[in-house]
Scaffold this motif. Structure first.
Motif, PDB file in Angstrom:
ATOM      1  N   ASP A 189      42.277 163.891  58.621  1.00  0.00           N
ATOM      2  CA  ASP A 189      42.283 162.881  59.867  1.00  0.00           C
ATOM      3  C   ASP A 189      41.849 163.175  60.828  1.00  0.00           C
ATOM      4  O   ASP A 189      42.369 162.039  62.130  1.00  0.00           O
ATOM      5  N   ARG A 249      57.358 170.740  67.020  1.00  0.00           N
ATOM      6  CA  ARG A 249      58.471 170.021  67.578  1.00  0.00           C
ATOM      7  C   ARG A 249      59.462 171.117  69.017  1.00  0.00           C
ATOM      8  O   ARG A 249      59.587 171.786  68.998  1.00  0.00           O
ATOM      9  N   PHE A 289      53.448 159.162  59.357  1.00  0.00           N
ATOM     10  CA  PHE A 289      53.957 159.437  60.170  1.00  0.00           C
ATOM     11  C   PHE A 289      55.976 158.414  61.239  1.00  0.00           C
ATOM     12  O   PHE A 289      56.481 159.153  61.332  1.00  0.00           O
ATOM     13  N   ASP A 290      54.833 157.500  60.759  1.00  0.00           N
ATOM     14  CA  ASP A 290      56.132 155.962  61.383  1.00  0.00           C
ATOM     15  C   ASP A 290      56.619 156.168  60.251  1.00  0.00           C
ATOM     16  O   ASP A 290      56.374 155.321  59.167  1.00  0.00           O
ATOM     17  N   MET A 347      48.154 160.421  41.142  1.00  0.00           N
ATOM     18  CA  MET A 347      47.724 160.662  42.752  1.00  0.00           C
ATOM     19  C   MET A 347      45.777 160.757  42.818  1.00  0.00           C
ATOM     20  O   MET A 347      45.456 160.764  42.131  1.00  0.00           O
ATOM     21  N   LYS A 348      45.215 160.847  44.373  1.00  0.00           N
ATOM     22  CA  LYS A 348      44.192 161.271  44.198  1.00  0.00           C
ATOM     23  C   LYS A 348      43.035 160.068  43.671  1.00  0.00           C
ATOM     24  O   LYS A 348      42.415 160.162  43.092  1.00  0.00           O
ATOM     25  N   SER A 358      48.108 157.294  49.171  1.00  0.00           N
ATOM     26  CA  SER A 358      48.913 157.691  50.638  1.00  0.00           C
ATOM     27  C   SER A 358      48.283 156.356  51.391  1.00  0.00           C
ATOM     28  O   SER A 358      48.177 155.853  51.343  1.00  0.00           O
ATOM     29  N   TYR A 366      52.427 169.974  64.195  1.00  0.00           N
ATOM     30  CA  TYR A 366      53.726 170.480  64.132  1.00  0.00           C
ATOM     31  C   TYR A 366      54.561 171.029  64.537  1.00  0.00           C
ATOM     32  O   TYR A 366      55.628 171.550  64.503  1.00  0.00           O
ATOM     33  N   TYR A 390      58.305 168.386  58.334  1.00  0.00           N
ATOM     34  CA  TYR A 390      58.112 167.195  59.169  1.00  0.00           C
ATOM     35  C   TYR A 390      59.220 165.822  58.340  1.00  0.00           C
ATOM     36  O   TYR A 390      59.887 165.295  59.145  1.00  0.00           O
ATOM     37  N   GLU A 406      45.147 166.400  53.416  1.00  0.00           N
ATOM     38  CA  GLU A 406      44.426 164.380  54.472  1.00  0.00           C
ATOM     39  C   GLU A 406      44.642 164.572  55.453  1.00  0.00           C
ATOM     40  O   GLU A 406      44.205 164.007  56.323  1.00  0.00           O
ATOM     41  N   LEU A 407      45.832 165.191  56.369  1.00  0.00           N
ATOM     42  CA  LEU A 407      46.120 165.779  57.397  1.00  0.00           C
ATOM     43  C   LEU A 407      45.010 166.136  58.476  1.00  0.00           C
ATOM     44  O   LEU A 407      45.244 165.187  59.789  1.00  0.00           O
ATOM     45  N   GLU A 463      47.704 168.094  51.670  1.00  0.00           N
ATOM     46  CA  GLU A 463      48.417 168.046  53.266  1.00  0.00           C
ATOM     47  C   GLU A 463      46.804 168.269  53.647  1.00  0.00           C
ATOM     48  O   GLU A 463      46.667 168.057  55.025  1.00  0.00           O
ATOM     49  N   MET A 499      52.372 161.224  52.592  1.00  0.00           N
ATOM     50  CA  MET A 499      51.564 162.748  52.970  1.00  0.00           C
ATOM     51  C   MET A 499      51.542 162.616  54.703  1.00  0.00           C
ATOM     52  O   MET A 499      51.556 163.220  55.836  1.00  0.00           O
ATOM     53  N   ARG A 500      50.696 161.356  55.158  1.00  0.00           N
ATOM     54  CA  ARG A 500      50.256 160.988  55.989  1.00  0.00           C
ATOM     55  C   ARG A 500      50.436 160.297  56.904  1.00  0.00           C
ATOM     56  O   ARG A 500      50.512 159.790  57.981  1.00  0.00           O
ATOM     57  N   SER A 544      56.825 171.440  51.842  1.00  0.00           N
ATOM     58  CA  SER A 544      55.519 171.293  53.204  1.00  0.00           C
ATOM     59  C   SER A 544      54.881 171.087  53.708  1.00  0.00           C
ATOM     60  O   SER A 544      54.225 170.800  54.511  1.00  0.00           O
ATOM     61  N   TYR A 545      55.158 169.581  53.111  1.00  0.00           N
ATOM     62  CA  TYR A 545      53.902 168.808  54.109  1.00  0.00           C
ATOM     63  C   TYR A 545      54.772 168.520  55.259  1.00  0.00           C
ATOM     64  O   TYR A 545      55.977 168.168  55.751  1.00  0.00           O
ATOM     65  N   MET A 546      53.932 169.014  56.522  1.00  0.00           N
ATOM     66  CA  MET A 546      53.653 169.144  58.116  1.00  0.00           C
ATOM     67  C   MET A 546      55.444 169.887  58.045  1.00  0.00           C
ATOM     68  O   MET A 546      55.555 169.718  59.385  1.00  0.00           O
ATOM     69  N   ASP A 547      55.193 171.358  57.845  1.00  0.00           N
ATOM     70  CA  ASP A 547      56.186 171.684  57.772  1.00  0.00           C
ATOM     71  C   ASP A 547      57.896 171.343  57.340  1.00  0.00           C
ATOM     72  O   ASP A 547      57.986 172.442  58.773  1.00  0.00           O
ATOM     73  N   VAL A 574      49.638 154.575  55.512  1.00  0.00           N
ATOM     74  CA  VAL A 574      49.487 155.797  56.660  1.00  0.00           C
ATOM     75  C   VAL A 574      50.209 153.763  57.761  1.00  0.00           C
ATOM     76  O   VAL A 574      50.690 153.716  58.614  1.00  0.00           O
ATOM     77  N   ARG A 588      51.920 179.087  65.249  1.00  0.00           N
ATOM     78  CA  ARG A 588      50.464 178.717  65.127  1.00  0.00           C
ATOM     79  C   ARG A 588      50.020 178.653  66.405  1.00  0.00           C
ATOM     80  O   ARG A 588      51.040 178.382  67.426  1.00  0.00           O
TER      81      ARG A 588
END
Lengths: 298, 352
Positions: free
Chosen positions: A63, A106, B38-39, B198-199, B235, A104, B64, A59-60, A57, B35-36, B59-62, B237, A126
């Motif tokens: 970004d 929604r 969105f699309d 990974m990485k 990753s 995060y 999402y 990485e996010l 996470e 992980m990153r 857990s990624y983006m809670d 994107v 948050r």
């Protein structure tokens, strides 16, 4: 030139100083509330080692130009299994703090007025304020944790500098915007490498909802190149495309109808299940709104 | 609800695949690190272009990120293997997390479930998480299990080798990884565990510009040249990143690739600070050299001038640079042989 200056003013990417203080200074003291103590003492992480704390996470956050963060954990003195963790992220700018918060957020979350805005639940809060993004996570479902999360958030809200909602968020019109749908995306909007700074929000239209977006570029040639790249991607995916140079429209399986127009150093767009007429009306509305915002700045 | 996918192989016929240890799963050597992402369009495009496994985590983006994948894979579920991850917690929390994952992913089975981000070998031996995993397999909610790890990877991999609960190991592995980790992974592979890397980039992860042959491609090729690596999950994107990575997977590293990696390794070995702080005491002014190097990294590694400038200003580096310039020669020394005089010189030039 006027557009460039106006956009720059709205973006206001100047750093927000921490008044020379260490980020650790923002951490609540061990006894911030009666009966609580530190479970572990504050630890600071930067972009090179944040993954040690939050794994992939990280990485996010990178970004969104994450600068550094501090984490501390608290436990009840009388029952050390009851804990919560406080994470304070310095995101460098208020826009990036909003950006990570919006990633995060929604629309179906519960919200509270903490900082500029907060999502709240019994186990998590948050919020963002100034250039900081704050997460408070319960380590236990014990009912004594939830009030402590709120108390911690309220105290932090007073301690953290900054207050204004980033002005650039007003570049998308508020009317008919679905609540809490606004987001700032820094990488790969619509899967496009060049769409790096994008504001997007959902809107209510006659036929349902659509997404409107504004992509910001440094200059007009960059915006033109990005639109051209988008067209190339759509062609490669054999989408139905029409373009008259200024306007690009396509029917895509991933995003529904997609309409984009370059306007100075911006790309304006709408996508979703909407017809041509509605799409063009939305684009005009976007453009008119941006002109109003700019003239307000000027 | 959509059932788990294993007809995936039939649709990915034109992409190279390897067997994932004793699981027998045939995975494309390029997997999708989401992980990153969105699309959903990029995910769907990846599947259409033959990638047959996707990596995410609860857990990624809670949560999402799993929803994005679930939406993206509508109609495609039987073409893809899904890996998700759950953090070690109480049994009831772990089970409810997995149930939430299934719902978000819109599937009734997760192909591979990993214990997320293992940091110590004893975590893999703890009874309760093991029982949770075994129970989930018995109930048919997951098919295979494993773990992911970044830190202490060699010792963690060694401790899990021959542990039949961990079918798959997802490990941070790249051309700069040490021999101990390489050896541990090889042994684990020989014992039948599936290994996913990974990485893979070992440095500037933020460069998502389109490129011809980049060090990113060379780094990915290097990882996939190892027979004990079944797949890598970089990753992705953007469509450009997807395209760039797909170009890589059909070949083995050429001499040109190895030369690129060697030059890149030389560059980052002599220019990438490890932020250990051992140099501070060697500077007569006890400057915060790691912090100066961090600002320089933002500029030269991340190509982010704004961030570098902001960071330098916030740290008050102007005063530090004035002190630095007052020395006629630099006595600061790096235990890893970074050229500190050159680093500080560049920092003064570009950030002073």
């Amino acid at each position: 030139m006027k557009t460039i200056c106006a956009i720059a003013v709205l973006l206001n990417t100047a750093p927000l100083p921490l008044c020379g203080a260490d980020i650790r200074d923002l951490v609540l003291p061990a006894d911030f509330a009666p009966g609580w103590q530190w479970d572990f003492e504050p630890e600071v992480y930067g972009p090179d080692n944040l993954y040690q704390y939050i794994d992939g996470e990280a990485e996010l956050y990178i970004d969104y130009d994450f600068f550094e963060m501090v984490t501390a954990s608290y436990a009840l003195e009388c029952d050390e299994s009851v804990t919560f963790t406080l994470d304070i992220y310095d995101m460098g700018t208020a826009l990036n703090a909003f950006g990570i918060y919006s990633s995060y957020r929604r629309p179906d979350h519960d919200f509270a007025q903490i900082g500029c805005e907060a999502t709240v639940s019994a186990l998590n809060i948050r919020f963002y304020k100034g250039k900081f993004f704050i997460q408070i996570n319960a380590g236990s479902t014990d009912p004594r944790v939830s009030p402590a999360l709120l108390a911690a958030a309220r105290r932090l809200e007073k301690a953290i500098p900054g207050a204004e909602r980033p002005a650039v968020l007003d570049m998308l019109p508020g009317e008919a915007q679905l609540p809490h749908s606004l987001a700032y995306v820094t990488r790969g909007f619509l899967g496009q490498s060049r769409f790096r700074r994008t504001l997007r929000a959902s809107y209510s239209i006659d036929s349902g909802t659509c997404t409107a977006f504004v992509v910001l570029f440094e200059n007009e040639p960059a915006a033109r190149t990005a639109l051209s790249d988008l067209q190339a991607t759509l062609r490669e995916q054999s989408e139905e495309i029409e373009t008259d140079g200024a306007l690009l429209s396509a029917r895509t399986p991933y995003h529904g109808a997609l309409f984009c127009r370059q306007h100075d150093l911006l790309i304006l767009g709408v996508n979703g299940e909407l017809d041509d007429k509605t799409a063009l009306r939305m684009l005009d509305r976007l453009q008119n709104h941006i002109e109003k915002v700019k003239s307000g700045v000027n | 609800m959509i059932t788990g996918g294993l007809a995936a192989a039939a649709f990915a016929a034109d992409r190279p695949k390897r067997i994932l240890g004793k699981t027998g799963l045939k995975v494309t050597t390029l997997g999708f690190g989401s992980m990153r992402t969105f699309d959903p369009g990029v995910i769907r495009r990846a599947v259409e272009m033959g990638i047959n496994h996707i990596d995410t985590a609860r857990s990624y983006m809670d949560g999402y990120n799993e929803q994005v994948i679930g939406a993206a894979l509508q109609g495609l579920r039987n073409r893809v293997l899904i890996t998700s991850k759950v953090k070690i917690d109480t049994p009831s929390k772990m089970k409810s997390d997995v149930e939430a994952s299934l719902k978000a992913l819109r599937t009734d089975v997760i192909d591979i479930l990993l214990l997320h981000s293992i940091k110590r070998p004893d975590e893999l031996r703890a009874d309760e998480p093991r029982k949770v995993i075994e129970g989930l397999k018995r109930d048919g909610l997951i098919r295979f299990s494993g773990f992911s790890t970044h830190l202490n990877a060699a010792s963690i991999v060694r401790s899990a080798t021959k542990d039949s609960l961990y079918d798959i190991m997802v490990v941070a592995y790249n051309f700069r990884s040490d021999e101990a980790l390489t050896h541990a992974l090889e042994q684990a592979w020989r014992s039948g565990h599936g290994i996913v890397a990974m990485k893979t980039q070992a440095g500037d992860y933020r460069d998502d510009r389109p490129a011809e042959l980049s060090h990113h491609q060379a780094a990915l090729k290097w990882v996939l040249s190892k027979p004990f690596i079944s797949a890598a999950i970089p990753s992705m994107v953007t469509y450009d990143q997807l395209r760039e990575n797909l170009q890589v997977i059909s070949g083995t590293p050429s001499e040109a690739d190895l030369e690129i990696l060697h030059r890149y390794d030389e560059k980052i070995r002599t220019e990438l600070c490890r932020f250990c702080g051992a140099c501070i005491s060697t500077c007569p002014h006890r400057l915060e050299i790691p912090e100066i190097n961090r600002c320089l990294m933002y500029l030269e590694g991340y190509h982010d001038h704004d961030l570098a400038r902001r960071s330098a200003d916030e740290l008050g580096l102007k005063d530090a640079f004035a002190l630095c310039e007052s020395c006629t020669s630099c006595s600061a020394r790096c235990v890893f042989e970074l050229n500190l005089a050159a680093q500080l010189g560049r920092a003064r030039t570009f950030l002073g």
